[in-house]
Scaffold this motif. Structure first.
Motif, PDB file in Angstrom:
ATOM      1  N   VAL A   1      33.105  28.652  37.147  1.00  0.00           N
ATOM      2  CA  VAL A   1      34.293  28.494  36.308  1.00  0.00           C
ATOM      3  C   VAL A   1      34.188  29.412  35.085  1.00  0.00           C
ATOM      4  O   VAL A   1      35.157  30.083  34.720  1.00  0.00           O
ATOM      5  CB  VAL A   1      34.492  27.023  35.883  1.00  0.00           C
ATOM      6  CG1 VAL A   1      35.630  26.896  34.872  1.00  0.00           C
ATOM      7  CG2 VAL A   1      34.761  26.146  37.101  1.00  0.00           C
ATOM      8  N   ALA A   2      33.027  29.471  34.478  1.00  0.00           N
ATOM      9  CA  ALA A   2      32.831  30.330  33.299  1.00  0.00           C
ATOM     10  C   ALA A   2      33.078  31.797  33.644  1.00  0.00           C
ATOM     11  O   ALA A   2      33.770  32.510  32.906  1.00  0.00           O
ATOM     12  CB  ALA A   2      31.427  30.135  32.731  1.00  0.00           C
ATOM     13  N   SER A   3      32.546  32.242  34.766  1.00  0.00           N
ATOM     14  CA  SER A   3      32.759  33.639  35.193  1.00  0.00           C
ATOM     15  C   SER A   3      34.230  33.895  35.508  1.00  0.00           C
ATOM     16  O   SER A   3      34.786  34.936  35.149  1.00  0.00           O
ATOM     17  CB  SER A   3      31.900  33.959  36.416  1.00  0.00           C
ATOM     18  OG  SER A   3      30.542  33.900  36.091  1.00  0.00           O
ATOM     19  N   TYR A   4      34.842  32.943  36.178  1.00  0.00           N
ATOM     20  CA  TYR A   4      36.265  33.043  36.516  1.00  0.00           C
ATOM     21  C   TYR A   4      37.110  33.189  35.250  1.00  0.00           C
ATOM     22  O   TYR A   4      37.970  34.079  35.160  1.00  0.00           O
ATOM     23  CB  TYR A   4      36.668  31.792  37.307  1.00  0.00           C
ATOM     24  CG  TYR A   4      38.140  31.662  37.590  1.00  0.00           C
ATOM     25  CD1 TYR A   4      38.726  32.324  38.669  1.00  0.00           C
ATOM     26  CD2 TYR A   4      38.961  30.842  36.805  1.00  0.00           C
ATOM     27  CE1 TYR A   4      40.077  32.184  38.946  1.00  0.00           C
ATOM     28  CE2 TYR A   4      40.302  30.696  37.087  1.00  0.00           C
ATOM     29  CZ  TYR A   4      40.862  31.369  38.153  1.00  0.00           C
ATOM     30  OH  TYR A   4      42.204  31.228  38.422  1.00  0.00           O
TER      31      TYR A   4
ATOM     32  N   THR B   1      48.334  41.192  42.602  1.00  0.00           N
ATOM     33  CA  THR B   1      47.225  41.206  43.559  1.00  0.00           C
ATOM     34  C   THR B   1      45.861  40.953  42.910  1.00  0.00           C
ATOM     35  O   THR B   1      45.066  40.183  43.468  1.00  0.00           O
ATOM     36  CB  THR B   1      47.217  42.528  44.354  1.00  0.00           C
ATOM     37  OG1 THR B   1      48.506  42.700  44.950  1.00  0.00           O
ATOM     38  CG2 THR B   1      46.155  42.527  45.430  1.00  0.00           C
ATOM     39  N   PRO B   2      45.533  41.561  41.767  1.00  0.00           N
ATOM     40  CA  PRO B   2      44.211  41.289  41.180  1.00  0.00           C
ATOM     41  C   PRO B   2      43.982  39.809  40.859  1.00  0.00           C
ATOM     42  O   PRO B   2      42.862  39.312  40.967  1.00  0.00           O
ATOM     43  CB  PRO B   2      44.195  42.134  39.904  1.00  0.00           C
ATOM     44  CG  PRO B   2      45.194  43.219  40.147  1.00  0.00           C
ATOM     45  CD  PRO B   2      46.251  42.599  41.021  1.00  0.00           C
ATOM     46  N   PHE B   3      45.039  39.106  40.508  1.00  0.00           N
ATOM     47  CA  PHE B   3      44.923  37.671  40.217  1.00  0.00           C
ATOM     48  C   PHE B   3      44.689  36.885  41.503  1.00  0.00           C
ATOM     49  O   PHE B   3      43.867  35.967  41.543  1.00  0.00           O
ATOM     50  CB  PHE B   3      46.172  37.171  39.491  1.00  0.00           C
ATOM     51  CG  PHE B   3      46.384  37.822  38.155  1.00  0.00           C
ATOM     52  CD1 PHE B   3      45.701  37.371  37.040  1.00  0.00           C
ATOM     53  CD2 PHE B   3      47.251  38.892  38.023  1.00  0.00           C
ATOM     54  CE1 PHE B   3      45.888  37.977  35.803  1.00  0.00           C
ATOM     55  CE2 PHE B   3      47.445  39.507  36.792  1.00  0.00           C
ATOM     56  CZ  PHE B   3      46.746  39.043  35.679  1.00  0.00           C
ATOM     57  N   ASP B   4      45.410  37.262  42.562  1.00  0.00           N
ATOM     58  CA  ASP B   4      45.201  36.612  43.858  1.00  0.00           C
ATOM     59  C   ASP B   4      43.782  36.857  44.358  1.00  0.00           C
ATOM     60  O   ASP B   4      43.130  35.950  44.871  1.00  0.00           O
ATOM     61  CB  ASP B   4      46.213  37.131  44.888  1.00  0.00           C
ATOM     62  CG  ASP B   4      47.630  36.665  44.607  1.00  0.00           C
ATOM     63  OD1 ASP B   4      47.804  35.593  43.985  1.00  0.00           O
ATOM     64  OD2 ASP B   4      48.573  37.373  45.013  1.00  0.00           O
ATOM     65  N   GLU B   5      43.297  38.077  44.195  1.00  0.00           N
ATOM     66  CA  GLU B   5      41.933  38.409  44.625  1.00  0.00           C
ATOM     67  C   GLU B   5      40.889  37.639  43.819  1.00  0.00           C
ATOM     68  O   GLU B   5      39.891  37.176  44.366  1.00  0.00           O
ATOM     69  CB  GLU B   5      41.698  39.919  44.527  1.00  0.00           C
ATOM     70  CG  GLU B   5      42.485  40.689  45.572  1.00  0.00           C
ATOM     71  CD  GLU B   5      42.443  42.197  45.386  1.00  0.00           C
ATOM     72  OE1 GLU B   5      41.907  42.675  44.355  1.00  0.00           O
ATOM     73  OE2 GLU B   5      42.958  42.886  46.276  1.00  0.00           O
ATOM     74  N   LEU B   6      41.132  37.490  42.528  1.00  0.00           N
ATOM     75  CA  LEU B   6      40.219  36.709  41.686  1.00  0.00           C
ATOM     76  C   LEU B   6      40.168  35.261  42.175  1.00  0.00           C
ATOM     77  O   LEU B   6      39.077  34.692  42.319  1.00  0.00           O
ATOM     78  CB  LEU B   6      40.672  36.766  40.229  1.00  0.00           C
ATOM     79  CG  LEU B   6      39.779  36.038  39.225  1.00  0.00           C
ATOM     80  CD1 LEU B   6      38.461  36.781  39.046  1.00  0.00           C
ATOM     81  CD2 LEU B   6      40.480  35.894  37.893  1.00  0.00           C
ATOM     82  N   ASN B   7      41.319  34.678  42.453  1.00  0.00           N
ATOM     83  CA  ASN B   7      41.351  33.304  42.965  1.00  0.00           C
ATOM     84  C   ASN B   7      40.601  33.200  44.287  1.00  0.00           C
ATOM     85  O   ASN B   7      39.844  32.248  44.493  1.00  0.00           O
ATOM     86  CB  ASN B   7      42.796  32.824  43.128  1.00  0.00           C
ATOM     87  CG  ASN B   7      43.406  32.352  41.824  1.00  0.00           C
ATOM     88  OD1 ASN B   7      42.703  32.050  40.868  1.00  0.00           O
ATOM     89  ND2 ASN B   7      44.722  32.304  41.784  1.00  0.00           N
ATOM     90  N   LYS B   8      40.793  34.157  45.179  1.00  0.00           N
ATOM     91  CA  LYS B   8      40.093  34.118  46.476  1.00  0.00           C
ATOM     92  C   LYS B   8      38.582  34.216  46.303  1.00  0.00           C
ATOM     93  O   LYS B   8      37.830  33.585  47.036  1.00  0.00           O
ATOM     94  CB  LYS B   8      40.587  35.258  47.368  1.00  0.00           C
ATOM     95  CG  LYS B   8      41.952  35.012  47.947  1.00  0.00           C
ATOM     96  CD  LYS B   8      42.387  36.186  48.800  1.00  0.00           C
ATOM     97  CE  LYS B   8      43.840  36.038  49.177  1.00  0.00           C
ATOM     98  NZ  LYS B   8      44.410  37.265  49.714  1.00  0.00           N
ATOM     99  N   ARG B   9      38.144  35.035  45.354  1.00  0.00           N
ATOM    100  CA  ARG B   9      36.698  35.236  45.126  1.00  0.00           C
ATOM    101  C   ARG B   9      36.011  34.000  44.563  1.00  0.00           C
ATOM    102  O   ARG B   9      34.882  33.713  44.914  1.00  0.00           O
ATOM    103  CB  ARG B   9      36.493  36.404  44.162  1.00  0.00           C
ATOM    104  CG  ARG B   9      35.896  37.596  44.809  1.00  0.00           C
ATOM    105  CD  ARG B   9      35.426  38.716  43.908  1.00  0.00           C
ATOM    106  NE  ARG B   9      35.650  38.691  42.502  1.00  0.00           N
ATOM    107  CZ  ARG B   9      36.676  39.268  41.874  1.00  0.00           C
ATOM    108  NH1 ARG B   9      37.621  39.875  42.540  1.00  0.00           N
ATOM    109  NH2 ARG B   9      36.771  39.226  40.572  1.00  0.00           N
TER     110      ARG B   9
END
Length: 108
Positions: A15-18, A34-42
């Motif tokens: 969570v902290a890294s996110y 897209t970068p936000f979607d990719e962050l959520n997927k990661r």
């Protein structure tokens, strides 16, 4: 970047890294979702976090919105927003798991 179940410290570190990466994206990204979607997927789902610790970590974001709580479902709605993008998720305290991750435009 999946984690083993049953490790609150590992969940909190995720969570902290996110939140750190999300703040960087919200500060600069205005043209691509897209970068936000990719962050959520990661990073997601967040599993086995202590709810209070997760909320404290989320509120460290300079883009954090007030967290809402539904006592009937024991669910927290955690949201972040810049002028352009709104990102968030639901955290089900009883199941100790996040779901319904989203990223959407606010002004487009």
């Amino acid at each position: 970047m999946k984690q083993a179940r049953g490790d609150p410290a590992s969940c909190l570190a995720r969570v902290a890294s996110y939140v750190t990466e999300l703040d960087q994206l919200l500060a600069k990204e205005r043209n691509e979702i897209t970068p936000f979607d990719e962050l959520n997927k990661r990073y997601t789902p967040f599993e086995d976090c202590e709810a209070d610790a997760l909320l404290v970590e989320a509120l460290r974001s300079r883009f954090a919105l007030p967290i809402t709580y539904n006592p009937r479902s024991k669910t927290y709605l955690v949201e972040f927003s810049s002028k352009d993008v709104r990102v968030g998720f639901a955290y089900l305290a009883a199941q100790r798991k996040s779901e319904t991750h989203f990223a959407l435009w606010t002004n487009k």
